[in-house]
Design an enzyme around this catalytic site. Structure first.
Site, PDB file in Angstrom:
ATOM      1  N   TRP A  14       8.715 -18.993  -5.317  1.00  0.00           N
ATOM      2  CA  TRP A  14       7.993 -18.830  -4.046  1.00  0.00           C
ATOM      3  C   TRP A  14       8.660 -19.609  -2.905  1.00  0.00           C
ATOM      4  CZ3 TRP A  14       1.959 -19.232  -5.016  1.00  0.00           C
ATOM      5  CH2 TRP A  14       1.562 -18.183  -5.874  1.00  0.00           C
ATOM      6  N   HIS A  98      18.923 -24.768  -7.538  1.00  0.00           N
ATOM      7  CA  HIS A  98      18.899 -23.578  -6.690  1.00  0.00           C
ATOM      8  C   HIS A  98      19.918 -23.740  -5.556  1.00  0.00           C
ATOM      9  CE1 HIS A  98      17.539 -20.508  -3.909  1.00  0.00           C
ATOM     10  NE2 HIS A  98      17.024 -19.913  -4.966  1.00  0.00           N
ATOM     11  N   GLU A 170      22.615 -16.378  -9.379  1.00  0.00           N
ATOM     12  CA  GLU A 170      22.172 -15.972  -8.046  1.00  0.00           C
ATOM     13  C   GLU A 170      23.339 -16.061  -7.065  1.00  0.00           C
ATOM     14  OE1 GLU A 170      17.595 -16.477  -7.705  1.00  0.00           O
ATOM     15  OE2 GLU A 170      18.586 -18.220  -6.857  1.00  0.00           O
ATOM     16  N   GLY A 176      17.958 -13.414  -0.082  1.00  0.00           N
ATOM     17  CA  GLY A 176      17.205 -13.252   1.162  1.00  0.00           C
ATOM     18  C   GLY A 176      17.913 -12.408   2.205  1.00  0.00           C
TER      19      GLY A 176
HETATM   20  P1  13P Z   1      15.349 -13.298  -2.726  1.00  0.00           P
HETATM   21  O1  13P Z   1      14.777 -12.481  -3.887  1.00  0.00           O
HETATM   22  O2  13P Z   1      14.394 -13.463  -1.603  1.00  0.00           O
HETATM   23  O3  13P Z   1      16.693 -12.780  -2.329  1.00  0.00           O
HETATM   24  O4  13P Z   1      15.585 -14.780  -3.307  1.00  0.00           O
HETATM   25  C1  13P Z   1      16.229 -14.930  -4.504  1.00  0.00           C
HETATM   26  C2  13P Z   1      16.128 -16.360  -4.906  1.00  0.00           C
HETATM   27  O5  13P Z   1      16.729 -17.226  -4.282  1.00  0.00           O
HETATM   28  C3  13P Z   1      15.269 -16.697  -6.042  1.00  0.00           C
HETATM   29  O6  13P Z   1      15.458 -18.010  -6.440  1.00  0.00           O
END
Ligand code: 13P
Length: 255
Positions: A14, A98, A170, A176
């Site tokens: 979130w 992250h 990621e 995002g």
């Molecule tokens: P989004 O799904 O908003 O691109 O974010 C991915 C994320 O950073 C999950 O940790």
């Protein structure tokens, strides 16, 4: 190894979103929608919402995670939260490393490793994030960089503890931005991470490890991404804030 033997995990990150009132509404909406899910469902919420989330998730199949923890057990670390504090609240998962923590809060591979070790020592399960920036991909160093993040992230971690670690790939350029990695790109790097784990430990350990993709995963692209042989789940940002979208991704993972 047959992918279906691995635990599929769909986790919502979130980030810094939702008040306690909004948390209550979202979890109450989500719980009945995902009760038949054939995958692990996790929501990683801000520290201030953990207690609320843990209470609401009781008796549901939703697990609760935090988004970071400190590597020391306690002490003079103003503003920090320890792994034991999370465990005491009933939290089961924690996101570590992250890219937003690496980019904005000076997190390094070394501190990511320290936090990962502290979290598993306290009994948490870790969503260990790795991923390249756009310029890394353009320079052709994605594999080296992500392998390095994986190797240092897992440094000095016993094979017996690997079942407490999920790696989340990621790519930073896909977070995002609405720019998802293609399913092939996502799978390629997840395979490389699995091969790296095999080199550090052994093939059996690598075959058993859950590896997620994260970065603009949504209801429309989840099917294709999650069908790939080395993509075992997703770490979802924006789409995890809407119950219907998050549920669609969970349903895709449950197929
Ligand atoms: P989004 O799904 O908003 O691109 O974010 C991915 C994320 O950073 C999950 O940790």
């Amino acid at each position: 190894m047959n992918k279906s033997l691995r635990n599929a995990v769909i986790a919502g990150n979130w980030k810094m979103n939702n008040t306690r009132v909004e948390t209550t509404a979202l979890i109450n909406e989500l719980a009945p929608l995902v009760k038949g899910a054939d995958c692990e469902v996790v929501v990683c919420v801000p520290f201030t919402n953990l207690q609320t989330a843990v209470e609401l998730a009781k008796g549901t199949n939703i697990k609760v995670g935090a988004q970071n923890c400190h590597f020391e057990k306690n002490g003079a670390y103003t503003g920090e939260i320890s792994a034991d504090m999370l465990v005491e609240m009933g939290v089961e998962y924690v996101v570590i490393g992250h890219s937003e923590r690496r980019q904005y809060f000076a997190e390094t591979n070394v501190t990511v490793n320290k936090r990962t070790k502290a979290a598993i020592a306290s009994g948490l399960k870790v969503l260990l994030c790795v991923g390249e920036m756009l310029e890394d991909r353009e320079q052709g160093i994605t594999d080296e960089l992500v392998a390095l993040q994986t190797k240092i992230g897992l440094l000095d971690i016993d094979k017996a503890d690997l079942d407490k670690i999920i790696i989340a790939y990621e790519p930073v350029w896909a977070i995002g931005t609405g720019k998802t990695a293609t399913a092939e790109q996502a799978n390629e790097v997840c395979t490389m991470i699995r091969n790296t784990v095999a080199k550090i430990y052994d093939q059996a350990a690598a075959d058993a490890m859950t590896i997620q993709y994260g970065g603009s995963m949504n209801a429309a692209n989840a099917d294709e991404l999650l069908a790939k042989p080395d993509v075992d789940g997703g770490l979802i940002g924006g789409a995890s804030l809407k119950a219907a979208d998050f549920t669609a991704i969970i349903n895709a993972a449950s197929k």
